[in-house]
Design a protein around this motif. Sequence first.
Motif, PDB file in Angstrom:
ATOM      1  N   HIS A  50      -2.474  27.382   4.254  1.00 28.12           N
ATOM      2  CA  HIS A  50      -3.165  26.998   5.476  1.00 28.12           C
ATOM      3  C   HIS A  50      -4.612  27.469   5.370  1.00 28.12           C
ATOM      4  O   HIS A  50      -4.874  28.608   4.968  1.00 28.12           O
ATOM      5  CB  HIS A  50      -2.501  27.658   6.687  1.00 28.12           C
ATOM      6  N   ARG A  51      -5.524  26.634   5.731  1.00 28.74           N
ATOM      7  CA  ARG A  51      -6.937  26.971   5.627  1.00 28.74           C
ATOM      8  C   ARG A  51      -7.576  27.021   7.011  1.00 28.74           C
ATOM      9  O   ARG A  51      -7.370  26.139   7.840  1.00 28.74           O
ATOM     10  CB  ARG A  51      -7.671  25.950   4.756  1.00 28.74           C
ATOM     11  N   TRP A  52      -8.313  28.082   7.252  1.00 29.79           N
ATOM     12  CA  TRP A  52      -9.047  28.225   8.506  1.00 29.79           C
ATOM     13  C   TRP A  52     -10.417  28.799   8.176  1.00 29.79           C
ATOM     14  O   TRP A  52     -10.543  29.918   7.700  1.00 29.79           O
ATOM     15  CB  TRP A  52      -8.297  29.136   9.471  1.00 29.79           C
TER      16      TRP A  52
ATOM     17  N   GLU B  14      -7.777  31.426   3.465  1.00 29.34           N
ATOM     18  CA  GLU B  14      -6.521  30.750   3.154  1.00 29.34           C
ATOM     19  C   GLU B  14      -5.353  31.653   3.548  1.00 29.34           C
ATOM     20  O   GLU B  14      -5.400  32.867   3.338  1.00 29.34           O
ATOM     21  CB  GLU B  14      -6.419  30.426   1.661  1.00 29.34           C
ATOM     22  N   TRP B  15      -4.321  31.054   4.116  1.00 30.28           N
ATOM     23  CA  TRP B  15      -3.147  31.795   4.555  1.00 30.28           C
ATOM     24  C   TRP B  15      -1.923  31.251   3.836  1.00 30.28           C
ATOM     25  O   TRP B  15      -1.685  30.041   3.825  1.00 30.28           O
ATOM     26  CB  TRP B  15      -2.946  31.670   6.067  1.00 30.28           C
ATOM     27  N   ARG B  16      -1.165  32.142   3.242  1.00 36.36           N
ATOM     28  CA  ARG B  16       0.102  31.770   2.605  1.00 36.36           C
ATOM     29  C   ARG B  16       1.233  32.487   3.324  1.00 36.36           C
ATOM     30  O   ARG B  16       1.031  33.547   3.912  1.00 36.36           O
ATOM     31  CB  ARG B  16       0.072  32.112   1.117  1.00 36.36           C
ATOM     32  N   TYR B  17       2.404  31.959   3.259  1.00 38.31           N
ATOM     33  CA  TYR B  17       3.489  32.430   4.106  1.00 38.31           C
ATOM     34  C   TYR B  17       4.811  32.380   3.354  1.00 38.31           C
ATOM     35  O   TYR B  17       5.043  31.546   2.492  1.00 38.31           O
ATOM     36  CB  TYR B  17       3.588  31.537   5.361  1.00 38.31           C
TER      37      TYR B  17
ATOM     38  N   GLN C 231       4.314  24.567  -1.588  1.00 44.04           N
ATOM     39  CA  GLN C 231       3.602  24.759  -0.334  1.00 44.04           C
ATOM     40  C   GLN C 231       2.087  24.696  -0.554  1.00 44.04           C
ATOM     41  O   GLN C 231       1.589  25.014  -1.635  1.00 44.04           O
ATOM     42  CB  GLN C 231       3.950  26.122   0.275  1.00 44.04           C
TER      43      GLN C 231
END
Length: 321
Positions: free
Chosen positions: A307-309, A313-316, A304
Amino acid sequence: MTFADHFETFHGLPVFTLPEPGEEALPAAGDVAWRLDCFEAGDIPFPEVWQSFTDRVPSAEVRALVIGPWWEDEYSELRPVLELILADAGRFPALRALFLADVTGEECEISWLQLTDVTPVLETFPLLEELGVRGGDSQGLGEEPLSLRPVRHEALRVLRFESGGLPGQVVRAVGACELPALERLELWLGVETYGGDATVADLAPILAGGRFPALRHLGLQDSEVQDEIAAAIAAAPIVAQLESLNLSMGILTDAGGEALLRGQPLTHLKRLDLHHHFLGDSMAERIEAAVGSAGTEVDLSERQEPHRWRDEEWRYVAVSE
């Protein structure tokens, strides 16, 4: 991740969903895992599905039972369904496997499934060999949450909790159970947002070894603290007795991978499952070289990307809501 399909096999048996009366011939009672589903039964209440099942199928020969959607309209809690099954326990002397909530994501989100205390299953069926549970009701829709009390059970070989947020109370209870025959244990820990408040400390009695002498497969999966779990696994006495280890579906990063590499050898394992991970290519290659080269099957699929904003960074995990 959603559960796109229902079980095709369970407890080594093909799953057969009970049809409406007269629709088709029924197989021999002991040749299949019987699946009960209010939708498939014609949108009738579960007590009527259960009555039809016990009227048409020789219950004394049933070996495995799978409970699908137990509501015919709005979601409802599992407790009355489980009470009905337990009340008829004497009619099922051959029952060896039970799965609660074979429900797809399209039918109900895993976090909405309204479960209950599942301890009475183990207390009522002393010969049960396999118990699987899906859900947890992190939305607080039911009267009581998924729970478990410490018990001793001589026959249970497989215990599996699938949840997007497994309560820490359940994890602690598992660690306090006496299950001398247990060979496979899988816990989908999930995330705190959906009720997954278990800590690595809660796992300590399991990881210490000794409590489950027959354990050969351990799955600690779908966790937002997968790196911390990997670090605990690196020194956990239980690992020496395992044949397979599953740390998949969670937020495993290079920090967790490094902990595994620096910890005790994993080359005695037949299989190491790390699928759905956030490892970099270099770390994945190092794990494959260190563990896979010794003959261990290593699953590093489903890499995976965070996600970057803006600057975050976001991991799920694979399964949450």
